[in-house]
Design a protein around this motif. Sequence first.
Motif, PDB file in Angstrom:
ATOM      1  N   ALA A  10       0.834  -1.206   0.000  1.00 54.88           N
ATOM      2  CA  ALA A  10       0.000   0.000   0.000  1.00 54.88           C
ATOM      3  C   ALA A  10       0.872   1.260   0.000  1.00 54.88           C
ATOM      4  O   ALA A  10       0.560   2.227  -0.702  1.00 54.88           O
ATOM      5  CB  ALA A  10      -0.947  -0.007   1.199  1.00 54.88           C
ATOM      6  N   LEU A  11       1.944   1.234   0.761  1.00 54.94           N
ATOM      7  CA  LEU A  11       2.857   2.390   0.785  1.00 54.94           C
ATOM      8  C   LEU A  11       3.502   2.594  -0.584  1.00 54.94           C
ATOM      9  O   LEU A  11       3.615   3.720  -1.062  1.00 54.94           O
ATOM     10  CB  LEU A  11       3.940   2.207   1.860  1.00 54.94           C
ATOM     11  CG  LEU A  11       3.491   2.493   3.286  1.00 54.94           C
ATOM     12  CD1 LEU A  11       4.520   1.978   4.299  1.00 54.94           C
ATOM     13  CD2 LEU A  11       3.242   3.986   3.496  1.00 54.94           C
ATOM     14  N   LEU A 144      -3.600   1.371   4.188  1.00 54.72           N
ATOM     15  CA  LEU A 144      -2.429   1.106   5.020  1.00 54.72           C
ATOM     16  C   LEU A 144      -2.776   0.255   6.243  1.00 54.72           C
ATOM     17  O   LEU A 144      -1.898  -0.336   6.861  1.00 54.72           O
ATOM     18  CB  LEU A 144      -1.795   2.421   5.491  1.00 54.72           C
ATOM     19  CG  LEU A 144      -1.322   3.368   4.396  1.00 54.72           C
ATOM     20  CD1 LEU A 144      -0.844   4.680   4.999  1.00 54.72           C
ATOM     21  CD2 LEU A 144      -0.237   2.730   3.553  1.00 54.72           C
ATOM     22  N   ILE A 145      -4.044   0.198   6.583  1.00 52.87           N
ATOM     23  CA  ILE A 145      -4.515  -0.512   7.774  1.00 52.87           C
ATOM     24  C   ILE A 145      -5.175  -1.834   7.407  1.00 52.87           C
ATOM     25  O   ILE A 145      -4.992  -2.848   8.074  1.00 52.87           O
ATOM     26  CB  ILE A 145      -5.566   0.346   8.524  1.00 52.87           C
ATOM     27  CG1 ILE A 145      -4.951   1.663   8.958  1.00 52.87           C
ATOM     28  CG2 ILE A 145      -6.164  -0.409   9.706  1.00 52.87           C
ATOM     29  CD1 ILE A 145      -5.989   2.717   9.316  1.00 52.87           C
ATOM     30  N   ALA A 149      -9.218  -3.095   2.079  1.00 51.66           N
ATOM     31  CA  ALA A 149      -9.267  -1.769   1.444  1.00 51.66           C
ATOM     32  C   ALA A 149      -8.217  -1.680   0.344  1.00 51.66           C
ATOM     33  O   ALA A 149      -8.487  -1.154  -0.745  1.00 51.66           O
ATOM     34  CB  ALA A 149      -9.053  -0.665   2.480  1.00 51.66           C
ATOM     35  N   PHE A 150      -7.017  -2.211   0.600  1.00 46.97           N
ATOM     36  CA  PHE A 150      -5.969  -2.223  -0.419  1.00 46.97           C
ATOM     37  C   PHE A 150      -6.420  -3.039  -1.633  1.00 46.97           C
ATOM     38  O   PHE A 150      -6.325  -2.591  -2.772  1.00 46.97           O
ATOM     39  CB  PHE A 150      -4.660  -2.794   0.154  1.00 46.97           C
ATOM     40  CG  PHE A 150      -3.599  -2.960  -0.892  1.00 46.97           C
ATOM     41  CD1 PHE A 150      -2.867  -1.868  -1.336  1.00 46.97           C
ATOM     42  CD2 PHE A 150      -3.329  -4.203  -1.439  1.00 46.97           C
ATOM     43  CE1 PHE A 150      -1.889  -2.008  -2.312  1.00 46.97           C
ATOM     44  CE2 PHE A 150      -2.360  -4.359  -2.415  1.00 46.97           C
ATOM     45  CZ  PHE A 150      -1.637  -3.256  -2.855  1.00 46.97           C
ATOM     46  N   GLU A 151      -6.914  -4.218  -1.371  1.00 40.89           N
ATOM     47  CA  GLU A 151      -7.388  -5.108  -2.443  1.00 40.89           C
ATOM     48  C   GLU A 151      -8.527  -4.447  -3.224  1.00 40.89           C
ATOM     49  O   GLU A 151      -8.597  -4.547  -4.447  1.00 40.89           O
ATOM     50  CB  GLU A 151      -7.848  -6.429  -1.813  1.00 40.89           C
ATOM     51  CG  GLU A 151      -8.123  -7.534  -2.781  1.00 40.89           C
ATOM     52  CD  GLU A 151      -6.891  -8.065  -3.490  1.00 40.89           C
ATOM     53  OE1 GLU A 151      -7.028  -8.439  -4.668  1.00 40.89           O
ATOM     54  OE2 GLU A 151      -5.799  -8.103  -2.894  1.00 40.89           O
ATOM     55  N   PHE A 152      -9.397  -3.767  -2.527  1.00 41.41           N
ATOM     56  CA  PHE A 152     -10.515  -3.056  -3.151  1.00 41.41           C
ATOM     57  C   PHE A 152     -10.014  -2.024  -4.156  1.00 41.41           C
ATOM     58  O   PHE A 152     -10.469  -1.972  -5.301  1.00 41.41           O
ATOM     59  CB  PHE A 152     -11.370  -2.382  -2.064  1.00 41.41           C
ATOM     60  CG  PHE A 152     -12.386  -1.416  -2.595  1.00 41.41           C
ATOM     61  CD1 PHE A 152     -13.605  -1.872  -3.072  1.00 41.41           C
ATOM     62  CD2 PHE A 152     -12.121  -0.054  -2.619  1.00 41.41           C
ATOM     63  CE1 PHE A 152     -14.544  -0.973  -3.573  1.00 41.41           C
ATOM     64  CE2 PHE A 152     -13.057   0.843  -3.112  1.00 41.41           C
ATOM     65  CZ  PHE A 152     -14.272   0.385  -3.596  1.00 41.41           C
TER      66      PHE A 152
END
Length: 163
Positions: A10-11, A144-145, A149-152
């Motif tokens: 994510a970063l 980041l958490i 959400a990243f996959e989304f």
Amino acid sequence: MDVENYKVQALKKQKEHQKFLANLKKKPPKNLDFVVQETHDEVFAKIDCLSCANCCKTTGPLFTEKDIERISKHLRMKPADFEKKYLQTDEDEDKVLQNLPCWFLNEENTCSIYEVRPKACREFPHTDRKKIYQINHLTIKNTLICPAAFEFVERIQKKIEKK
């Protein structure tokens, strides 16, 4: 679930994701709300929150007055006693947890107050909202958490850029 690996990814992709989401805001596709809901459902069919619970371990929700009333009633406490025991007021004057991880997180990553949990917990990571571009800053922060959400963001970017 390797939460650290998701965070590293994510970063690395943060600027790319920010640019993509900014473009979504400028020119949202006609069917965006449908694509968002479809993608949210796909991601949560794949990712099991109970294998992670990073949100409960690293970030605290905001507690509304309704949340405090509902949860304190469930715990058979007075709202003032609930606040004194579990909450503090942050610099934005929001009611938040005194400590992390969340007091109500069980060892097996379940929530001891799941049925009455705060609205912020019920809605996290906010990937099923209409007009998702209105919360771009929050979506980026949540990548980041939250692995989901990243996959989304990864999936929605692929779907929309394909068109």
